[in-house]
Scaffold this motif. Sequence first.
Motif: not given
Lengths: 257, 370
Positions: A94-96, A99, A108, A113-120, A122-123, B71, B75, B78, B82, B143
């Motif tokens: 899923r291309p993401f 912000v 954008l 798909e807009l993914v929260p920066e916080a999730l990225i 963490e990843v 997405n 993991q 994670i 969230m 966001e």
Amino acid sequence: MYRFIAFGHSHIVAFAKGAYEYQAADLPAEAARVEGRFLYLYDPAYNPVLQGPPEARELNPKLREQLAELPWHFVVLVCGGNEHNVLGIVRNKRPFDFVLSSAPDLPLHPGYELVPEALIREVLKHYMADSLETMRAFRAATELPVMQLEPPPPLPNRRVLAYPREFVRASLLRAKIAPELIRYKLWRLESDIYAKFCKEFDIDYLPAPFDMVDRNGMLAEAGWGSDATHANPRYGMEVMKDVIELYAGAQEARVSS
Amino acid sequence: MNHPYKDLPDYALWRRAVTNVAAPDLDPVVDVPLMIGAHDKVATSGSCFAQHIGRYLRDNGLNYYVTETANPIAQPDIAMRMGYGVFTARYGNIYTSRQLLQLFRRAFGRFTPKEDVWVESATRIIDPFRPNIQPDGFSSMREYRTDREAHLHHVREMFENLDVLVFTLGLTECWVSREDGAVFPLCPGVLGGTFDKKRHQFVNLDVEDVVGDITTFLSELRAVNPEARVILTVSPVPLIATAEPRHVLVSTVASKSILRVACDKIVRTCKGVAYFPSYEIVTAGFGKTSYFAEDCRSVIEEGVAHVMRVFMRHYVRNSGPLRSLKELVSGFSARTTPQTSEVEQMAQVVRVMCEEEALDLASLPDNMKR
């Protein structure tokens, strides 16, 4: 003469080659001289880099020996640095897009798909965990000034696609590489994580050379390495100059204070 | 002599249904007005306790319906941190009947709260209606607004397509905006925003309020999804704090009683709605066992497993041979944390995201927060 020891993963190669070129160059009389030792952290001789129980991992004694062997002036770390490429180059179901909080007005990508920066964040931290732990262990193992180099900017897509080796291998499909702007954002976010970590652990953080970042935020052509993700010795030489400047500046500040 | 109590079934007699039944075998479900099929899309929402339901549905191979998924770059741990997959959409805990109704109306554009964002700083934006959905809030206003729009789209998708909604009522006490009645999951100022008694008002819902909210919700839900079925439960988790001028235990009993009575009234009058007694299973220890942890509030995994075992037995069509309580607990623990101690495993599996906990922290003197 500045004597330093550097430890790192793959990006240390460009830095080491650049530093040797700097040493061999016909420098003006006032230019600082350097003498460096470069240790590759994937070298089996130093692995595992971290030892001991998970809650109190320490640096491999052989690396501690290296730190203590000579009266180094400072330590340079080139830990990790390709984590942004893990997310930016590999095929995503899923291309993401996201912000970037430090530059929230950047466009954008339509339809992504807009993914929260916080999730990225963490990843990225998940993939950076070993590198951060290694940096922490080096910091704990020495009283010397320690600096970490910012990873080089991502190479432009046309360069990545021309050299589908290493990370991307032959499976890379043209349609699956993320747009450059998203790869730029990932690099900035990763850099922000390193910067914050360094600040917390009293490690100086050295940004990529200004002139080596092109107007799209990609690695300037002058710094392209021979694959899809790394810089070249010329880039490393510019880094060497900035390392000297950072250390010398810190010394001056220390003296004047 | 004949009388109505003669020849009553075992379940109607305390001695046979409770006294003489081993604690793990207590099963107070008698009449089941609706069933869940293997392919039914089951959505969940509600208070902290409701978080357990989704994971058990998923672990037992049911069609746990999640419209707002993380997405795949993330993991699972994670994604969970969230707020993805904890419930069907990323709305966080919905403690009150009014919150549920409000969520529905926001999703369908029927209500737009005036106080719709709490700006803590340029890089820390809090959604007043899901203040704990991700650590440190949203990192920019852009966001936040984009994510909220996508979130409400997923909520609409959920309500329009679910087959069964399991909703766990948790509280009656809530804080609302005096301006437009918008209800917050947590008092402003606790996890974001600023409490202002001129703008914010304490409301303690009574039975009529809860019945009104839920019946209105059912009516509006059926308008977009006529076949939707609903299972109501009441969370056994006590209030962590009360804003009423009385003991928190008294408030807890009052709140849970109101919710329980409201459920009773609703299921007597509304079709396609069932009540599942998770509250009764967990709280009815009667000296035999306690399903509460040392804090006398958190429900331990055995309690959750008991509840879900009864749920699966009665509400799931062709659920197959049920695993024992011990298997459920040990199996889940092993899958979750294979390398940690049993104590830590237990602590982890029962850990849920409760922003109510912030009330505990907020009640400490300042020097203890640091």
